[in-house]
Scaffold this motif. Structure first.
Motif, PDB file in Angstrom:
ATOM      1  N   HIS A  61       5.980   4.132   3.340  1.00  0.00           N
ATOM      2  CA  HIS A  61       5.325   4.746   2.193  1.00  0.00           C
ATOM      3  C   HIS A  61       4.821   6.147   2.501  1.00  0.00           C
ATOM      4  O   HIS A  61       4.163   6.749   1.663  1.00  0.00           O
ATOM      5  CB  HIS A  61       4.151   3.871   1.723  1.00  0.00           C
ATOM      6  CG  HIS A  61       4.577   2.487   1.358  1.00  0.00           C
ATOM      7  ND1 HIS A  61       5.473   2.224   0.354  1.00  0.00           N
ATOM      8  CD2 HIS A  61       4.246   1.285   1.895  1.00  0.00           C
ATOM      9  CE1 HIS A  61       5.667   0.921   0.260  1.00  0.00           C
ATOM     10  NE2 HIS A  61       4.942   0.333   1.182  1.00  0.00           N
ATOM     11  N   GLU A  86       0.841  -1.185   0.000  1.00  0.00           N
ATOM     12  CA  GLU A  86       0.000   0.000   0.000  1.00  0.00           C
ATOM     13  C   GLU A  86       0.880   1.240   0.000  1.00  0.00           C
ATOM     14  O   GLU A  86       1.890   1.299   0.699  1.00  0.00           O
ATOM     15  CB  GLU A  86      -0.914   0.017   1.227  1.00  0.00           C
ATOM     16  CG  GLU A  86      -1.951  -1.091   1.232  1.00  0.00           C
ATOM     17  CD  GLU A  86      -2.907  -0.963   2.411  1.00  0.00           C
ATOM     18  OE1 GLU A  86      -2.778   0.028   3.158  1.00  0.00           O
ATOM     19  OE2 GLU A  86      -3.754  -1.841   2.565  1.00  0.00           O
ATOM     20  N   HIS A  87       0.508   2.220  -0.787  1.00  0.00           N
ATOM     21  CA  HIS A  87       1.249   3.473  -0.841  1.00  0.00           C
ATOM     22  C   HIS A  87       0.276   4.591  -1.192  1.00  0.00           C
ATOM     23  O   HIS A  87      -0.935   4.359  -1.330  1.00  0.00           O
ATOM     24  CB  HIS A  87       2.390   3.386  -1.855  1.00  0.00           C
ATOM     25  CG  HIS A  87       2.012   2.713  -3.146  1.00  0.00           C
ATOM     26  ND1 HIS A  87       1.282   3.341  -4.135  1.00  0.00           N
ATOM     27  CD2 HIS A  87       2.240   1.449  -3.586  1.00  0.00           C
ATOM     28  CE1 HIS A  87       1.088   2.507  -5.129  1.00  0.00           C
ATOM     29  NE2 HIS A  87       1.650   1.341  -4.832  1.00  0.00           N
ATOM     30  N   GLU A  88       0.792   5.786  -1.342  1.00  0.00           N
ATOM     31  CA  GLU A  88      -0.068   6.942  -1.549  1.00  0.00           C
ATOM     32  C   GLU A  88      -0.900   6.839  -2.815  1.00  0.00           C
ATOM     33  O   GLU A  88      -2.005   7.355  -2.887  1.00  0.00           O
ATOM     34  CB  GLU A  88       0.783   8.217  -1.584  1.00  0.00           C
ATOM     35  CG  GLU A  88       1.420   8.560  -0.243  1.00  0.00           C
ATOM     36  CD  GLU A  88       2.244   9.830  -0.320  1.00  0.00           C
ATOM     37  OE1 GLU A  88       2.436  10.351  -1.441  1.00  0.00           O
ATOM     38  OE2 GLU A  88       2.697  10.294   0.743  1.00  0.00           O
ATOM     39  N   GLU A  89      -0.356   6.172  -3.832  1.00  0.00           N
ATOM     40  CA  GLU A  89      -1.077   6.058  -5.097  1.00  0.00           C
ATOM     41  C   GLU A  89      -2.083   4.903  -5.098  1.00  0.00           C
ATOM     42  O   GLU A  89      -2.810   4.722  -6.066  1.00  0.00           O
ATOM     43  CB  GLU A  89      -0.086   5.853  -6.250  1.00  0.00           C
ATOM     44  CG  GLU A  89       0.781   7.058  -6.565  1.00  0.00           C
ATOM     45  CD  GLU A  89       1.884   7.259  -5.543  1.00  0.00           C
ATOM     46  OE1 GLU A  89       2.268   6.253  -4.888  1.00  0.00           O
ATOM     47  OE2 GLU A  89       2.338   8.401  -5.375  1.00  0.00           O
ATOM     48  N   GLY A  90      -2.100   4.111  -4.049  1.00  0.00           N
ATOM     49  CA  GLY A  90      -3.019   2.970  -3.980  1.00  0.00           C
ATOM     50  C   GLY A  90      -2.294   1.707  -3.579  1.00  0.00           C
ATOM     51  O   GLY A  90      -1.549   1.688  -2.601  1.00  0.00           O
ATOM     52  N   GLU A  91      -2.495   0.630  -4.355  1.00  0.00           N
ATOM     53  CA  GLU A  91      -1.842  -0.645  -4.080  1.00  0.00           C
ATOM     54  C   GLU A  91      -1.101  -1.122  -5.315  1.00  0.00           C
ATOM     55  O   GLU A  91      -1.486  -0.817  -6.449  1.00  0.00           O
ATOM     56  CB  GLU A  91      -2.869  -1.715  -3.680  1.00  0.00           C
ATOM     57  CG  GLU A  91      -3.479  -1.513  -2.311  1.00  0.00           C
ATOM     58  CD  GLU A  91      -4.353  -2.686  -1.893  1.00  0.00           C
ATOM     59  OE1 GLU A  91      -4.609  -3.558  -2.748  1.00  0.00           O
ATOM     60  OE2 GLU A  91      -4.773  -2.736  -0.742  1.00  0.00           O
ATOM     61  N   SER A  92      -0.032  -1.874  -5.096  1.00  0.00           N
ATOM     62  CA  SER A  92       0.697  -2.494  -6.194  1.00  0.00           C
ATOM     63  C   SER A  92       1.178  -3.859  -5.732  1.00  0.00           C
ATOM     64  O   SER A  92       1.187  -4.159  -4.539  1.00  0.00           O
ATOM     65  CB  SER A  92       1.885  -1.626  -6.626  1.00  0.00           C
ATOM     66  OG  SER A  92       2.790  -1.450  -5.556  1.00  0.00           O
ATOM     67  N   HIS A 131       2.476   7.308   4.512  1.00  0.00           N
ATOM     68  CA  HIS A 131       1.058   7.603   4.704  1.00  0.00           C
ATOM     69  C   HIS A 131       0.536   7.054   6.019  1.00  0.00           C
ATOM     70  O   HIS A 131      -0.656   6.886   6.195  1.00  0.00           O
ATOM     71  CB  HIS A 131       0.243   7.056   3.528  1.00  0.00           C
ATOM     72  CG  HIS A 131       0.142   5.565   3.496  1.00  0.00           C
ATOM     73  ND1 HIS A 131       1.232   4.757   3.259  1.00  0.00           N
ATOM     74  CD2 HIS A 131      -0.910   4.723   3.666  1.00  0.00           C
ATOM     75  CE1 HIS A 131       0.851   3.493   3.268  1.00  0.00           C
ATOM     76  NE2 HIS A 131      -0.435   3.442   3.524  1.00  0.00           N
TER      77      HIS A 131
END
Length: 337
Positions: free
Chosen positions: A278, A61-67, A280
């Motif tokens: 990340h 999980e990171h600021e742009e969503g999930e990867s 957040h």
């Protein structure tokens, strides 16, 4: 399934490697054994070392969503220091011990959608290459199976499972990721919680059991998450009334009481979960990756119901695990942290 390919850095005529794991599921903290089969190429090669890497597909999980990416969570040197003659066929047996926190990939013989692999690497005359990748199947420890069995008997159902990159604060977690098993609530709790998330962190002496409830909101209140943590021993599994114990855990969780073992339950935000660096904090919106990749099955009336509403079936996971790992090798460093 074995994914065998020529060592690319050595070019045409180089040796090939084929790793075959002994059949059957292994357990966390247990032994993994097999054979590394080598076949010499068109010339003699010095095999400096043979290593095995345990790899996992994880979500971050990171600021742009999930990867998604690949994390290496253990590495073993199982052989080397010899010359492989041109055309020579040689087998190198190995036996290694899995980390205690190794995720479980199946329950009652049914896949949960967790993708683990054993990747073989050869160091040959100063060059290294990933030569082979095999699917790793891991069954539950007796205590893990007893807890999941009790949840099934209490009416909880399997929703999905995934691996989350990061650490759970306040625990003894060792790996760079943790496994979450998402459960649909039993009927008696359906009006109080949307879902239950379960994490096992096993050690040689026992394991921590982390339970998280995504609580439903009321007419004048918002829904929120609560977390409790419990500790159990590997000893005396057969003498424990697991249904009563686990039901007590769930009651404490949904009622937000003090948790078992003098650990206090916490509001989720800002306490337990930590998804890596990340930037957040501990944000968590109550939703994970969606359906898992297991086949739709039932584990029997006495056991946890294992099923999904979509996603890839187990056979497709087996077919694509090699391509997934090979395609993400360049991103490994970002996922390992």
């Amino acid at each position: 399934m074995v994914f065998k390919r020529l060592l690319g850095s050595l070019g045409v005529g180089g040796p090939t490697v084929d790793t075959v794991l002994d059949p059957g599921a292994v357990r966390p903290g247990g032994g993994l054994s097999g054979q590394v089969h080598l076949k010499g190429g068109d010339a003699d090669f010095d095999i400096e070392h043979i290593s095995l890497e345990l790899v996992a597909r994880v979500e971050a999980e990171h600021e742009e969503g999930e990867s998604e990416g690949v994390a290496v969570f253990e590495r073993f040197i199982v052989g080397g220091g010899f010359r492989l003659a041109a055309g020579e066929v040689r087998s190198v047996p190995f036996s290694v011990t899995l980390p205690w926190e190794t995720p479980i990939t199946e329950l009652y013989g049914q896949a949960l959608g967790i993708v683990l692999g054993v990747r073989t690497e050869l160091a040959v005359a100063g060059a290294k290459d990933k030569g082979d990748l095999d699917q790793l199947t891991v069954g539950p420890l007796p205590g893990q199976e007893a807890i999941l069995e009790a949840l099934g008997q209490l009416g909880f159902g399997f929703k999905s499972a995934d691996l989350e990159y990061g650490h759970i604060r306040g625990t003894g977690q060792q790996l760079p990721f943790y496994q979450e098993i998402e459960l649909t609530p039993a009927p008696q709790y359906a009006h109080q919680v949307n879902e239950i998330e379960l994490t096992f962190l096993a050690t040689p002496g026992g394991m921590e059991v982390i339970l998280e409830a995504d609580k439903r909101g009321g007419l004048f209140s918002e829904g929120h998450d609560t977390v409790t943590r419990f500790t159990v021993s590997h000893d005396g599994i057969e003498y424990q009334d697991w249904n009563a114990l686990v039901d007590g855990w769930i009651r404490q969780l949904v009622e937000h009481r003090a948790s078992y073992g003098s650990h206090s339950s916490h509001s989720h935000e800002g306490h337990y979960r930590h998804h890596g660096d990340h930037g957040h904090g501990d944000h968590h919106d109550g939703h994970r990756s969606g359906p898992g990749m297991g086949t739709v099955v039932a584990a029997g009336a006495a056991g946890l119901a294992v099923g999904v509403v979509g996603g890839m079936v187990a056979a497709e996971v087996v077919d694509e695990v090699g391509d997934f790992f090979e395609g993400d090798e360049e991103d490994e460093g970002d996922e390992e942290g």
